[in-house]
Design a protein around this motif. Structure first.
Motif, PDB file in Angstrom:
ATOM      1  N   ALA A 272       0.866  -1.178   0.000  1.00  0.00           N
ATOM      2  CA  ALA A 272       0.000   0.000   0.000  1.00  0.00           C
ATOM      3  C   ALA A 272       0.902   1.226   0.000  1.00  0.00           C
ATOM      4  O   ALA A 272       1.063   1.898   1.026  1.00  0.00           O
ATOM      5  CB  ALA A 272      -0.923   0.000   1.218  1.00  0.00           C
ATOM      6  N   PRO A 273       1.548   1.542  -1.122  1.00  0.00           N
ATOM      7  CA  PRO A 273       2.522   2.639  -1.160  1.00  0.00           C
ATOM      8  C   PRO A 273       1.914   3.977  -0.735  1.00  0.00           C
ATOM      9  O   PRO A 273       0.796   4.321  -1.116  1.00  0.00           O
ATOM     10  CB  PRO A 273       2.959   2.675  -2.628  1.00  0.00           C
ATOM     11  CG  PRO A 273       2.636   1.306  -3.159  1.00  0.00           C
ATOM     12  CD  PRO A 273       1.398   0.890  -2.431  1.00  0.00           C
ATOM     13  N   GLU A 274       2.688   4.720   0.055  1.00  0.00           N
ATOM     14  CA  GLU A 274       2.232   6.019   0.571  1.00  0.00           C
ATOM     15  C   GLU A 274       3.391   7.011   0.519  1.00  0.00           C
ATOM     16  O   GLU A 274       4.452   6.766   1.087  1.00  0.00           O
ATOM     17  CB  GLU A 274       1.738   5.870   2.015  1.00  0.00           C
ATOM     18  CG  GLU A 274       1.305   7.185   2.641  1.00  0.00           C
ATOM     19  CD  GLU A 274       1.181   7.106   4.157  1.00  0.00           C
ATOM     20  OE1 GLU A 274       0.438   7.928   4.729  1.00  0.00           O
ATOM     21  OE2 GLU A 274       1.833   6.230   4.778  1.00  0.00           O
ATOM     22  N   ALA A 275       3.189   8.126  -0.154  1.00  0.00           N
ATOM     23  CA  ALA A 275       4.223   9.157  -0.260  1.00  0.00           C
ATOM     24  C   ALA A 275       4.262   9.999   1.004  1.00  0.00           C
ATOM     25  O   ALA A 275       3.229  10.442   1.502  1.00  0.00           O
ATOM     26  CB  ALA A 275       3.965  10.040  -1.478  1.00  0.00           C
ATOM     27  N   ILE A 276       5.472  10.196   1.531  1.00  0.00           N
ATOM     28  CA  ILE A 276       5.673  11.034   2.709  1.00  0.00           C
ATOM     29  C   ILE A 276       6.911  11.901   2.489  1.00  0.00           C
ATOM     30  O   ILE A 276       7.640  11.734   1.506  1.00  0.00           O
ATOM     31  CB  ILE A 276       5.857  10.199   3.996  1.00  0.00           C
ATOM     32  CG1 ILE A 276       7.127   9.339   3.888  1.00  0.00           C
ATOM     33  CG2 ILE A 276       4.640   9.327   4.277  1.00  0.00           C
ATOM     34  CD1 ILE A 276       7.538   8.700   5.208  1.00  0.00           C
ATOM     35  N   THR A 277       7.150  12.812   3.422  1.00  0.00           N
ATOM     36  CA  THR A 277       8.376  13.614   3.423  1.00  0.00           C
ATOM     37  C   THR A 277       9.177  13.262   4.663  1.00  0.00           C
ATOM     38  O   THR A 277       8.621  13.160   5.759  1.00  0.00           O
ATOM     39  CB  THR A 277       8.051  15.117   3.434  1.00  0.00           C
ATOM     40  OG1 THR A 277       7.319  15.445   2.247  1.00  0.00           O
ATOM     41  CG2 THR A 277       9.328  15.955   3.480  1.00  0.00           C
ATOM     42  N   GLU A 278      10.463  13.046   4.478  1.00  0.00           N
ATOM     43  CA  GLU A 278      11.327  12.644   5.588  1.00  0.00           C
ATOM     44  C   GLU A 278      12.407  13.685   5.856  1.00  0.00           C
ATOM     45  O   GLU A 278      12.809  14.444   4.960  1.00  0.00           O
ATOM     46  CB  GLU A 278      12.022  11.315   5.273  1.00  0.00           C
ATOM     47  CG  GLU A 278      11.137  10.103   5.367  1.00  0.00           C
ATOM     48  CD  GLU A 278      11.972   8.828   5.401  1.00  0.00           C
ATOM     49  OE1 GLU A 278      11.472   7.833   5.922  1.00  0.00           O
ATOM     50  OE2 GLU A 278      13.114   8.829   4.901  1.00  0.00           O
ATOM     51  N   TYR A 279      12.885  13.650   7.093  1.00  0.00           N
ATOM     52  CA  TYR A 279      14.025  14.471   7.500  1.00  0.00           C
ATOM     53  C   TYR A 279      15.095  13.536   8.049  1.00  0.00           C
ATOM     54  O   TYR A 279      14.812  12.409   8.470  1.00  0.00           O
ATOM     55  CB  TYR A 279      13.585  15.507   8.530  1.00  0.00           C
ATOM     56  CG  TYR A 279      12.640  16.520   7.936  1.00  0.00           C
ATOM     57  CD1 TYR A 279      13.132  17.655   7.298  1.00  0.00           C
ATOM     58  CD2 TYR A 279      11.262  16.304   7.953  1.00  0.00           C
ATOM     59  CE1 TYR A 279      12.270  18.564   6.703  1.00  0.00           C
ATOM     60  CE2 TYR A 279      10.399  17.210   7.359  1.00  0.00           C
ATOM     61  CZ  TYR A 279      10.914  18.334   6.738  1.00  0.00           C
ATOM     62  OH  TYR A 279      10.056  19.222   6.134  1.00  0.00           O
ATOM     63  N   PRO A 280      16.349  13.978   8.070  1.00  0.00           N
ATOM     64  CA  PRO A 280      17.438  13.063   8.405  1.00  0.00           C
ATOM     65  C   PRO A 280      17.421  12.579   9.846  1.00  0.00           C
ATOM     66  O   PRO A 280      16.994  13.290  10.765  1.00  0.00           O
ATOM     67  CB  PRO A 280      18.705  13.881   8.127  1.00  0.00           C
ATOM     68  CG  PRO A 280      18.279  15.240   7.773  1.00  0.00           C
ATOM     69  CD  PRO A 280      16.809  15.315   7.708  1.00  0.00           C
ATOM     70  N   ASN A 281      17.910  11.371  10.008  1.00  0.00           N
ATOM     71  CA  ASN A 281      18.239  10.853  11.328  1.00  0.00           C
ATOM     72  C   ASN A 281      19.206  11.821  12.008  1.00  0.00           C
ATOM     73  O   ASN A 281      19.989  12.499  11.334  1.00  0.00           O
ATOM     74  CB  ASN A 281      18.874   9.473  11.150  1.00  0.00           C
ATOM     75  CG  ASN A 281      19.207   8.777  12.437  1.00  0.00           C
ATOM     76  OD1 ASN A 281      20.044   9.236  13.203  1.00  0.00           O
ATOM     77  ND2 ASN A 281      18.561   7.657  12.679  1.00  0.00           N
ATOM     78  N   SER A 282      19.173  11.882  13.327  1.00  0.00           N
ATOM     79  CA  SER A 282      20.069  12.791  14.056  1.00  0.00           C
ATOM     80  C   SER A 282      21.520  12.598  13.644  1.00  0.00           C
ATOM     81  O   SER A 282      22.299  13.563  13.576  1.00  0.00           O
ATOM     82  CB  SER A 282      19.925  12.573  15.568  1.00  0.00           C
ATOM     83  OG  SER A 282      18.605  12.812  15.985  1.00  0.00           O
ATOM     84  N   LEU A 283      21.897  11.339  13.353  1.00  0.00           N
ATOM     85  CA  LEU A 283      23.289  11.064  13.009  1.00  0.00           C
ATOM     86  C   LEU A 283      23.683  11.628  11.648  1.00  0.00           C
ATOM     87  O   LEU A 283      24.865  11.776  11.353  1.00  0.00           O
ATOM     88  CB  LEU A 283      23.549   9.557  13.039  1.00  0.00           C
ATOM     89  CG  LEU A 283      23.436   8.875  14.405  1.00  0.00           C
ATOM     90  CD1 LEU A 283      23.588   7.364  14.272  1.00  0.00           C
ATOM     91  CD2 LEU A 283      24.499   9.428  15.353  1.00  0.00           C
ATOM     92  N   ASP A 284      22.682  11.920  10.810  1.00  0.00           N
ATOM     93  CA  ASP A 284      22.964  12.503   9.501  1.00  0.00           C
ATOM     94  C   ASP A 284      23.012  14.028   9.545  1.00  0.00           C
ATOM     95  O   ASP A 284      23.305  14.669   8.536  1.00  0.00           O
ATOM     96  CB  ASP A 284      21.913  12.059   8.484  1.00  0.00           C
ATOM     97  CG  ASP A 284      22.341  10.829   7.700  1.00  0.00           C
ATOM     98  OD1 ASP A 284      23.491  10.829   7.225  1.00  0.00           O
ATOM     99  OD2 ASP A 284      21.548   9.892   7.568  1.00  0.00           O
ATOM    100  N   LEU A 285      22.718  14.619  10.690  1.00  0.00           N
ATOM    101  CA  LEU A 285      22.788  16.071  10.825  1.00  0.00           C
ATOM    102  C   LEU A 285      24.225  16.519  11.094  1.00  0.00           C
ATOM    103  O   LEU A 285      25.021  15.775  11.665  1.00  0.00           O
ATOM    104  CB  LEU A 285      21.894  16.534  11.978  1.00  0.00           C
ATOM    105  CG  LEU A 285      20.387  16.275  11.850  1.00  0.00           C
ATOM    106  CD1 LEU A 285      19.674  16.706  13.131  1.00  0.00           C
ATOM    107  CD2 LEU A 285      19.816  16.998  10.636  1.00  0.00           C
ATOM    108  N   SER A 286      24.527  17.736  10.697  1.00  0.00           N
ATOM    109  CA  SER A 286      25.835  18.300  11.020  1.00  0.00           C
ATOM    110  C   SER A 286      25.907  18.521  12.526  1.00  0.00           C
ATOM    111  O   SER A 286      24.873  18.588  13.209  1.00  0.00           O
ATOM    112  CB  SER A 286      26.024  19.640  10.304  1.00  0.00           C
ATOM    113  OG  SER A 286      25.112  20.601  10.831  1.00  0.00           O
ATOM    114  N   PRO A 287      27.109  18.641  13.086  1.00  0.00           N
ATOM    115  CA  PRO A 287      27.226  18.907  14.527  1.00  0.00           C
ATOM    116  C   PRO A 287      26.444  20.149  14.948  1.00  0.00           C
ATOM    117  O   PRO A 287      25.841  20.173  16.024  1.00  0.00           O
ATOM    118  CB  PRO A 287      28.731  19.094  14.726  1.00  0.00           C
ATOM    119  CG  PRO A 287      29.359  18.291  13.636  1.00  0.00           C
ATOM    120  CD  PRO A 287      28.428  18.442  12.465  1.00  0.00           C
ATOM    121  N   GLU A 288      26.411  21.166  14.078  1.00  0.00           N
ATOM    122  CA  GLU A 288      25.691  22.397  14.410  1.00  0.00           C
ATOM    123  C   GLU A 288      24.181  22.139  14.481  1.00  0.00           C
ATOM    124  O   GLU A 288      23.505  22.583  15.424  1.00  0.00           O
ATOM    125  CB  GLU A 288      25.986  23.484  13.369  1.00  0.00           C
ATOM    126  CG  GLU A 288      27.426  23.968  13.328  1.00  0.00           C
ATOM    127  CD  GLU A 288      28.371  22.982  12.649  1.00  0.00           C
ATOM    128  OE1 GLU A 288      29.592  23.070  12.892  1.00  0.00           O
ATOM    129  OE2 GLU A 288      27.866  22.111  11.890  1.00  0.00           O
TER     130      GLU A 288
END
Length: 356
Positions: free
Chosen positions: A206-222
């Motif tokens: 049942a495909p569903e389109a969503i918007t994602e944001y990065p895992n904390s580990l993929d964020l820059s230190p800032e």
């Protein structure tokens, strides 16, 4: 049968609290696999593939250590055992077969059991036929970007652990569905599987389109520091339980970042390891996520991602058969996720996979 799954809106609008994250938004498609009876014309997990009768079925050429896991069942036996367990517990989320299908599976399982009793196969009986893992049509998953006139992605794996990461070895194929005239009726199956979790339960999607944001580990230190600043959440008026005051990044990770479960695109579900960048062996471009293969649709810390349609089943719990939180019965690695990557320059370049 057409069914849908709907992810509840996120409890907080990410970019309203952290506009700095807006450029990092990525489209993703949650696949929401659920047990069913897919055909070769369906997008599926663990279902039959639209495979040309004249094309050799892929096999794994690696050496395999038989019996090293202590698990000795054929794929047919694994499926029959699941069905029997679900039937005993009258589990509506378990697999269902017709009487004819069940009889055929029992006969096949009995034949393979005789082979297992005779001992492991001799080396000349290798290579091992691969098992279907996923088949995705572009019409159902438009986020896919196949090469040329291809409109179908097929993923298979060898159901044995492979060094160095002790995971199934995968193979990826792109093809044009219209070019397949005669379909292979009875693909070969492996002699046995290294683990029952390497035998996916046939599932419709049942495909569903969503918007994602990065895992904390993929964020820059800032940005990691920004997400962990409780005063930022308060200043934005975000409705977040005060119990997260000391660790607001936990709320972001569990409720706002990348979605759990099977999905195409989006951000990878890092957990126990730091982000591990993959680069194309042909053009050296950084590979991007293609498919996330997951053991669970959600876990105890991520109930906010449970689709509306599964909330009652999630609350009830299922002690046997197929839990709605683990619809495919897949178990991949100690971190429950396996990521396939594709080259953004050319999908025809070799794919890479990573267990996390």
């Amino acid at each position: 049968m057409v069914f849908v799954r709907t992810t509840p809106p996120r409890p907080v609008e990410v970019t309203a609290v952290f506009p700095e994250l807006a450029p990092l938004a990525r489209p993703a498609i949650r696949l929401h696999p659920r047990p069913g009876a897919p055909s070769v014309g369906d997008s599926s997990v663990g279902g039959p593939l639209l495979w040309p009768a004249g094309e050799p079925w892929p096999h794994c050429e690696d050496a395999h250590l038989h019996g090293d896991s202590g698990f000795r069942q054929s794929p047919a036996e694994v499926r029959l055992d699941r069905h029997s367990r679900a039937r005993r517990h009258e589990d509506p989320y378990g697999p269902s077969f017709t009487l004819e299908e069940e009889a055929a599976m029992e006969q096949k399982a009995a034949r393979l059991a005789e082979r297992l009793d005779a001992g492991p196969p001799w080396p000349e009986e290798c290579p091992v036929p691969l098992l279907p893992v996923a088949q995705l049509y572009v019409r159902d998953v438009p986020l896919l970007r196949p090469p040329g006139d291809a409109d179908l992605l097929q993923v298979l794996w060898c159901p044995y652990d492979h060094e160095p990461d002790w995971k199934p070895a995968t193979a990826v194929f792109w093809r044009s569905a219209a070019s397949v005239v005669d379909v292979l009726a009875t693909p070969p199956e492996p002699y046995e599987a290294n683990c029952s979790g390497y035998v996916p339960e046939p599932c419709l999607l049942a495909p569903e389109a969503i918007t994602e944001y990065p895992n904390s580990l993929d964020l820059s230190p800032e940005l990691r520091k920004v997400v962990g600043d409780w005063s930022r959440w308060q200043a934005a008026g975000a409705d977040v339980d005060g119990s997260y005051a000391e660790h607001p990044a936990e709320f972001y990770h569990s409720n706002l970042a990348n979605a759990p479960g099977w999905k195409v695109g989006g951000w990878p579900p890092w957990g126990r390891t730091d982000p591990y960048r993959r680069y194309c062996t042909v053009c050296e471009a950084q590979m991007v996520p293609l498919l996330t293969i997951a053991s669970f649709e959600w876990d105890s810390s991520r109930h906010g991602w449970v689709p509306y349609e599964d909330r009652a089943a999630c609350a009830a719990g299922r002690p046997a058969g197929l839990s709605p939180a683990q619809p495919t019965r897949v178990e991949v690695g100690s971190t429950d996720n396996m990521q396939l990557y594709v080259c953004p320059t050319s999908p025809e370049h070799p794919h890479t996979d990573l267990i996390q």
